[in-house]
Design an enzyme around this catalytic site. Structure first.
Site, PDB file in Angstrom:
ATOM      1  N   GLU A  78       0.866  -1.179   0.000  1.00  0.00           N
ATOM      2  CA  GLU A  78       0.000   0.000   0.000  1.00  0.00           C
ATOM      3  C   GLU A  78       0.906   1.233   0.000  1.00  0.00           C
ATOM      4  O   GLU A  78       1.790   1.342   0.844  1.00  0.00           O
ATOM      5  CB  GLU A  78      -0.889   0.019   1.236  1.00  0.00           C
ATOM      6  CG  GLU A  78      -1.898  -1.107   1.293  1.00  0.00           C
ATOM      7  CD  GLU A  78      -2.764  -1.013   2.537  1.00  0.00           C
ATOM      8  OE1 GLU A  78      -3.396   0.044   2.741  1.00  0.00           O
ATOM      9  OE2 GLU A  78      -2.783  -1.978   3.315  1.00  0.00           O
ATOM     10  N   ARG A 308       5.216 -13.548   9.241  1.00  0.00           N
ATOM     11  CA  ARG A 308       5.793 -12.226   9.014  1.00  0.00           C
ATOM     12  C   ARG A 308       7.045 -12.031   9.866  1.00  0.00           C
ATOM     13  O   ARG A 308       7.313 -12.804  10.785  1.00  0.00           O
ATOM     14  CB  ARG A 308       4.769 -11.125   9.330  1.00  0.00           C
ATOM     15  CG  ARG A 308       4.369 -11.047  10.787  1.00  0.00           C
ATOM     16  CD  ARG A 308       3.266 -10.018  10.995  1.00  0.00           C
ATOM     17  NE  ARG A 308       3.680  -8.696  10.577  1.00  0.00           N
ATOM     18  CZ  ARG A 308       2.831  -7.689  10.375  1.00  0.00           C
ATOM     19  NH1 ARG A 308       1.527  -7.883  10.529  1.00  0.00           N
ATOM     20  NH2 ARG A 308       3.279  -6.497  10.011  1.00  0.00           N
ATOM     21  N   LYS A 318       3.670   3.746  10.731  1.00  0.00           N
ATOM     22  CA  LYS A 318       3.736   5.067  10.110  1.00  0.00           C
ATOM     23  C   LYS A 318       3.390   6.151  11.120  1.00  0.00           C
ATOM     24  O   LYS A 318       4.066   7.180  11.191  1.00  0.00           O
ATOM     25  CB  LYS A 318       2.778   5.125   8.916  1.00  0.00           C
ATOM     26  CG  LYS A 318       2.703   6.490   8.255  1.00  0.00           C
ATOM     27  CD  LYS A 318       1.694   6.501   7.130  1.00  0.00           C
ATOM     28  CE  LYS A 318       1.545   7.903   6.529  1.00  0.00           C
ATOM     29  NZ  LYS A 318       0.534   7.940   5.452  1.00  0.00           N
TER      30      LYS A 318
END
Length: 600
Positions: A78, A308, A318
């Site tokens: 993204e 992951r 972020k």
């Protein structure tokens, strides 16, 4: 219902189960995959594709069987932030898997949420993929498929597999058995039983602006009795707020946007992805992924999930990094104390070291949790084998070796233990600089470096030195000069009992030393879990995360290694001659390698 803040993906109800006592463990039989891995070379950067989880995934759908013509994968980030160390695993797996099997990999921007997406992220993401040494088959954008996705959405309505829902967020949660009194039976949305034609008309009306954000959302008509919550009528299209409807790639053409659960599988299908590799957080989504492809009768890729990569001792979100930047704790997203990929690049970490680190960890379905020191150790081990060594002093202290004349001795010194790096010539003179911490005015039994009457070796110099006296600044009391003498040849000393220190010669004729400002980086946070601090993650910041040494000195070999570039042609850094040329995949100009690529 606020469709810009849709209910979280439904979760199965939690019921406590009595655990049966564990039977005694039997002896483990030999694991053939581990045996195969043990035979492989430890520095084999393709090892994670040859054995273990990814090898098994390939065997499920392999080119040799004739089921597919070639392997096709994709990396679908993204574009709402900069990539971090966790993304390096996804990049290495998707691009590396295709490369290992002679296939190709797309870089697909999953740009279906205009909120938070910026042009700088598109550019930076593509740069980082190429910096790691991968060239996408093509750079694609989910938004470029919006017309095609919308046509399939209408087809879903025509097949009576979708409907327009006007429920509130709380009502949707209750329909899924959640909310107050969680664990109640699931039940259908009252709009689910609309006639097919009416549902389709409402969907078209949504597109043309009949509803505002929060007034309607499209849902897939799946199976509420299914045990997997990913079949509980997931959302298919949403209406974003007005301020988020204008998008830099599409303008304001679209008033409705497809969700991940629609876009992901269908874009995979459009691009002919053979192996859709993603993290285990999407494992439950596999059933809805396959359901939608089957209902629309389109090509169905094979989705498989791996664990992951999480790194403790830092922050990767972020929101938190933006807060660090805005409050001045770090300079920008590429501050070397961060673990974004742009920060690691600026810090000088080679792309090959990151790929080696990911390969070293291996790939399984289990989440990999790594402490920072494990990552740092892996990088140092890589550098030890791949880059030359130079001598540098951070806080110089002058040493004068009395009795030597003013001429210099040219010393041929190897750049490293790797013969391929060759050697270079450095001067040795009567005046050298050592690290200030390598001298102490008063000796002690637990101190093993230079002190009055004590002998140490200078790296690569044939004779050790012994301190005889020192001079001090009368105002500050700081030692300014140490006087020393040559001692017996090294052969007279027990090698293990002699400590060696690094040094830099004073020789203007050789442009030595080279003066520099050095920034030494320590962990940005004091603990392994900054988020757990009772006063918030900012309260855990290490005040000594950056140390600046404005008077550092480097030996003159620095200029030679910068010119000769003795290190490997690292991945995306090797094509400096192509800097400025446009990428064949996207047309974006390629960046030139910066000074961070000079490593020693």
């Amino acid at each position: 219902m606020d469709t810009t803040s849709l209910p979280d993906r439904p979760k199965p109800s939690k019921t406590q189960k009595q655990k049966a006592p564990k039977p005694p463990k039997a002896a483990n039989p030999p694991n053939p995959r581990r045996a195969e891995a043990a035979k492989a070379a430890p520095d084999d950067t393709q090892l994670m594709f040859k054995v273990g989880f990814l090898s098994v995934v390939y065997q499920e759908r392999l080119v040799e069987s004739g089921a597919i013509d070639k392997v096709v994968t994709r990396f679908p980030p993204e574009p709402n932030g900069f990539l971090h160390i966790g993304h390096s695993k996804a990049i290495a797996i998707n691009f590396g898997f295709a490369k290992q099997h002679g296939g190709e990999c797309y870089l697909r921007f999953d740009n279906t949420n205009p909120k938070g997406e910026e042009e700088q992220y598109f550019i930076a993401i593509e740069e980082m993929v190429k910096w790691l040494g991968f060239e996408p088959k093509r750079v694609t954008y989910s938004s470029d498929n919006f017309d095609r996705l919308y046509a399939l959405a209408e087809a879903l309505f025509e097949r009576d597999c979708a409907y327009v829902c006007h429920c509130t967020k709380a009502e949707v949660i209750a329909q899924r058995g959640g909310g107050e009194g969680e664990g109640k039976p699931r039940y259908a949305c009252p709009h689910r039983s609309r006639p097919t034609a009416e549902s389709l008309a409402e969907f078209r009306a949504k597109r043309h602006g009949k509803y505002e954000a929060g007034e309607a959302a499209s849902r897939m008509k799946q199976n509420l009795d299914y045990g997997n919550p990913q079949m509980w009528d997931l959302f298919a299209y949403r209406i974003p707020e007005k301020e988020h409807r204008k998008y830099h790639r599409m303008g304001d053409k679209w008033r409705i946007y497809p969700t991940y659960d629609v876009t992901h599988c269908l874009c995979d299908s459009f691009e002919g992805i053979t192996h859709s590799l993603c993290t285990t957080e999407f494992e439950l989504s596999r059933v809805s992924y396959e359901w939608l492809c089957d209902e629309l009768e389109v090509y169905k890729p094979m989705q498989r999930e791996y664990g992951r990569l999480n790194v403790s001792g830092t922050v990767l979100s972020k929101r938190k990094i933006v807060e660090l930047v805005n409050k001045g704790h770090v300079r920008a997203w590429d501050d070397p104390r961060l673990y974004t990929l742009v920060a690691l690049r600026r810090r000088g970490v080679p792309p090959g070291a990151i790929l080696s680190f990911v390969n070293e960890l291996g790939v399984t379905k289990a989440t990999t949790n790594i402490e920072l020191r494990r990552f740092e150790t892996s990088i140092r081990r890589y550098l030890e084998l791949t880059v030359p060594r130079l001598m540098l002093v951070l806080e110089p202290l002058t040493v004068v070796i009395d009795g030597l004349d003013d001429h210099h001795l040219d010393m041929d010194v190897p750049f490293s233990k790797n013969p391929a790096h060759g050697s270079h010539t450095i001067p040795f003179t009567k005046k050298v600089y050592i690290e200030r911490s390598d001298f102490r005015e008063v000796d002690s039994d637990d101190y093993f470096r230079l002190a009055p009457g004590k002998t140490v070796g200078l790296l690569k110099v044939p004779f050790p030195i012994a301190a005889t006296s020192f001079e001090k600044d009368s105002n500050t009391g700081e030692v300014t000069v140490v006087h020393a003498k040559y001692e017996k040849p090294l052969a007279f000393f027990k090698f293990k009992s002699l400590i060696f220190i690094h040094w830099v010669a004073s020789s203007p004729a050789h442009n030595s030393p080279i003066k520099a400002t050095v920034r030494a980086f320590n962990p940005l946070f004091r603990s392994n879990n900054p988020a757990a601090h009772p006063d918030g993650f900012l309260a855990d910041i290490n005040p000594d995360s950056e140390q600046i040494f404005p008077h550092a000195m480097v030996e003159c070999g620095f200029e030679e290694i910068r010119e000769r570039a003795l290190w490997p042609a690292e991945a995306g850094e090797k094509n400096s001659i192509d800097a400025g040329k446009s990428s064949p995949a996207s047309g974006v100009p390629q960046a030139a390698p910066g000074p961070e690529t000079v490593r020693f």
